[in-house]
Design an enzyme around this catalytic site. Structure first.
Site, PDB file in Angstrom:
ATOM      1  N   GLU A  51       0.829  -1.217   0.000  1.00  0.00           N
ATOM      2  CA  GLU A  51       0.000   0.000   0.000  1.00  0.00           C
ATOM      3  C   GLU A  51       0.858   1.260   0.000  1.00  0.00           C
ATOM      4  O   GLU A  51       0.574   2.214  -0.722  1.00  0.00           O
ATOM      5  CB  GLU A  51      -0.946   0.007   1.204  1.00  0.00           C
ATOM      6  CG  GLU A  51      -2.042  -1.026   1.133  1.00  0.00           C
ATOM      7  CD  GLU A  51      -3.056  -0.777   0.018  1.00  0.00           C
ATOM      8  OE1 GLU A  51      -3.264   0.390  -0.384  1.00  0.00           O
ATOM      9  OE2 GLU A  51      -3.645  -1.759  -0.456  1.00  0.00           O
ATOM     10  N   ASN A  55       1.107   3.986  -3.073  1.00  0.00           N
ATOM     11  CA  ASN A  55       0.861   5.426  -2.922  1.00  0.00           C
ATOM     12  C   ASN A  55       1.954   6.240  -3.605  1.00  0.00           C
ATOM     13  O   ASN A  55       1.661   7.228  -4.282  1.00  0.00           O
ATOM     14  CB  ASN A  55       0.785   5.816  -1.443  1.00  0.00           C
ATOM     15  CG  ASN A  55      -0.590   5.618  -0.856  1.00  0.00           C
ATOM     16  OD1 ASN A  55      -1.530   5.210  -1.538  1.00  0.00           O
ATOM     17  ND2 ASN A  55      -0.705   5.907   0.431  1.00  0.00           N
ATOM     18  N   ARG A 109      -9.949   4.616  -7.089  1.00  0.00           N
ATOM     19  CA  ARG A 109      -9.136   4.441  -5.883  1.00  0.00           C
ATOM     20  C   ARG A 109     -10.080   4.428  -4.693  1.00  0.00           C
ATOM     21  O   ARG A 109     -10.989   5.239  -4.595  1.00  0.00           O
ATOM     22  CB  ARG A 109      -8.120   5.576  -5.729  1.00  0.00           C
ATOM     23  CG  ARG A 109      -7.121   5.627  -6.861  1.00  0.00           C
ATOM     24  CD  ARG A 109      -6.055   4.565  -6.685  1.00  0.00           C
ATOM     25  NE  ARG A 109      -5.364   4.332  -7.946  1.00  0.00           N
ATOM     26  CZ  ARG A 109      -4.580   3.306  -8.164  1.00  0.00           C
ATOM     27  NH1 ARG A 109      -4.389   2.402  -7.221  1.00  0.00           N
ATOM     28  NH2 ARG A 109      -3.996   3.147  -9.321  1.00  0.00           N
TER      29      ARG A 109
END
Length: 149
Positions: A51, A55, A109
């Protein structure tokens, strides 16, 4: 992240390409194997790193390329992970860490990246300066099976 008190230390730098996400996730997972993690703990670490790197890849460089740095250290039974970039930064960190907040809803997203990192790690923090980049610090404690019971 210093190496002075660490039992072990790792630093990776790579381009913010989607194909490097799996590499970073697997490298950190391999690095923490001496802590004798459970499959669940290993999965937590891999998910949080994935994650954080995602990002950087999606948001930090806005479709361009830049460097992503992953640093890990082991201190006793604690794994410390820092994922950082030199991208656009986050205007409002407090808002960005809220569940479902996303700057890219058109890309489908979910806005759950920071929430997932926070859920799977024991400690979590984000610092960012606009135009300078973002840094995510995470810590996972590896309890033994006896301590988990």
């Amino acid at each position: 992240m210093g190496t002075n008190m660490a039992n072990n230390y790792l630093k990776l730098q790579f381009l913010s390409l989607p194909e490097n996400q799996a590499f970073a996730r697997d490298a950190v997972a391999a690095f923490c194997l001496p802590l004798n993690p459970t499959l669940s703990q290993l999965s937590d670490v891999k998910t949080a790193v994935s994650e954080a790197v995602t990002n950087c890849t999606v948001h930090a460089y806005r479709g361009g390329r830049g460097m992503v740095t992953v640093e890990c250290s082991v201190n006793g039974d604690m794994l410390h992970i820092t994922v950082s970039d030199n991208g656009v930064g986050i205007a409002d960190v407090e808002k960005a860490v809220q569940p479902f907040f996303t700057t890219l809803p058109s890309d489908e997203r979910s806005g759950m990246g920071f929430t997932i990192m926070q859920t799977f790690m024991d400690e979590f923090s984000v610092s960012s300066n606009q135009g300078e980049g973002t840094r995510v610090d995470m810590t996972k404690r590896f309890l033994s099976e006896v301590e988990n019971a």
